[in-house]
Design a protein around this motif. Sequence first.
Motif, short mmCIF file in Angstrom:
data_model
loop_
_atom_site.label_atom_id
_atom_site.label_comp_id
_atom_site.label_asym_id
_atom_site.label_seq_id
_atom_site.Cartn_x
_atom_site.Cartn_y
_atom_site.Cartn_z
N UNK A 11 0.82 -1.21 0.00
CA UNK A 11 0.00 0.00 0.00
C UNK A 11 0.86 1.26 0.00
N UNK A 12 2.02 1.18 0.58
CA UNK A 12 2.88 2.35 0.76
C UNK A 12 3.96 2.49 -0.31
N UNK A 13 4.23 1.46 -1.06
CA UNK A 13 5.34 1.48 -2.01
C UNK A 13 4.83 1.20 -3.42
N UNK A 14 4.97 2.17 -4.29
CA UNK A 14 4.56 1.95 -5.68
C UNK A 14 5.36 0.84 -6.32
N UNK A 15 6.61 0.72 -5.90
CA UNK A 15 7.51 -0.28 -6.48
C UNK A 15 7.14 -1.71 -6.08
N UNK A 16 6.50 -1.86 -4.94
CA UNK A 16 6.15 -3.21 -4.46
C UNK A 16 5.05 -3.80 -5.33
N UNK A 17 5.12 -5.09 -5.51
CA UNK A 17 4.15 -5.79 -6.35
C UNK A 17 2.94 -6.21 -5.52
N UNK A 18 1.81 -5.60 -5.78
CA UNK A 18 0.58 -5.96 -5.07
C UNK A 18 0.20 -7.42 -5.29
N UNK A 19 0.27 -7.94 -6.51
CA UNK A 19 -0.06 -9.37 -6.69
C UNK A 19 0.87 -10.30 -5.89
N UNK A 20 2.14 -9.95 -5.80
CA UNK A 20 3.07 -10.77 -5.01
C UNK A 20 2.69 -10.71 -3.54
N UNK A 21 2.33 -9.54 -3.05
CA UNK A 21 1.97 -9.39 -1.65
C UNK A 21 0.70 -10.17 -1.32
N UNK A 22 -0.27 -10.12 -2.20
CA UNK A 22 -1.51 -10.87 -1.97
C UNK A 22 -1.23 -12.37 -2.03
N UNK A 23 -0.44 -12.79 -3.00
CA UNK A 23 -0.11 -14.22 -3.12
C UNK A 23 0.70 -14.71 -1.92
N UNK A 24 1.45 -13.84 -1.30
CA UNK A 24 2.23 -14.21 -0.12
C UNK A 24 1.35 -14.21 1.12
N UNK B 181 11.67 -11.34 -0.68
CA UNK B 181 10.92 -10.13 -1.01
C UNK B 181 11.71 -8.87 -0.66
N UNK B 182 12.43 -8.91 0.45
CA UNK B 182 13.23 -7.75 0.87
C UNK B 182 14.30 -7.43 -0.17
N UNK B 183 14.85 -8.46 -0.75
CA UNK B 183 15.90 -8.26 -1.76
C UNK B 183 15.34 -7.75 -3.08
N UNK B 184 14.02 -7.92 -3.28
CA UNK B 184 13.39 -7.49 -4.53
C UNK B 184 12.54 -6.23 -4.38
N UNK B 185 12.52 -5.66 -3.18
CA UNK B 185 11.76 -4.44 -2.96
C UNK B 185 10.30 -4.66 -2.62
N UNK B 186 9.91 -5.90 -2.33
CA UNK B 186 8.53 -6.20 -1.99
C UNK B 186 8.30 -6.33 -0.48
N UNK B 187 9.30 -5.99 0.29
CA UNK B 187 9.22 -5.97 1.76
C UNK B 187 10.31 -5.02 2.22
N UNK B 188 10.22 -4.54 3.45
CA UNK B 188 11.29 -3.66 3.94
C UNK B 188 12.67 -4.31 3.74
N UNK B 189 13.63 -3.53 3.28
CA UNK B 189 14.95 -4.05 2.95
C UNK B 189 15.62 -4.77 4.12
#
Length: 148
Positions: free
Chosen positions: A64-77, A114-122
């Motif tokens: 929700x806070x990061x445009x770079x993060x993948x919403x589909x990946x977050x939902x699938x996780x 995910x952290x390494x790909x920008x989909x979670x806090x680094x």
Amino acid sequence: MSDRETIPLPSIIFGYGPMLPFVAGALGVWLGMPAWQALALWLTQVWGALILSFVAGVRRGFAFERERASTPVEIATMIPYVVLAGLGVLLPPLWGVMALALGFALATLLDTRAAKRGNAPAFFARLRPTQFPIAVLSLLAIAARAVV
């Protein structure tokens, strides 16, 4: 230090602090009197489900806070985390504990990746591999006691 190397102090406190009840639960199951063993098992299952569900929310909320993060990946996780958390309290004790152990093992791998790909806090790349194995090992210790 980069963001990936620095774990914020609140994340250390609120990351490792919630792992302590898992250790206490394992000790209670192994060392307590029978009535206390059952209570320790039940409390650990409930705690595990709460924490794993919280982790699912953290992962989903990050997108929700990061445009770079993948919403589909977050939902699938998020979905397997929540499902395994639910199974952790709905299944018979041994299977419930194993579902939770699987959930935290999965979270260790997926959150680190995910952290390494920008989909979670680094900083999750450093936190998760040392944080969640505490829960996994404690839950496996509880499962081992249930089998013994």
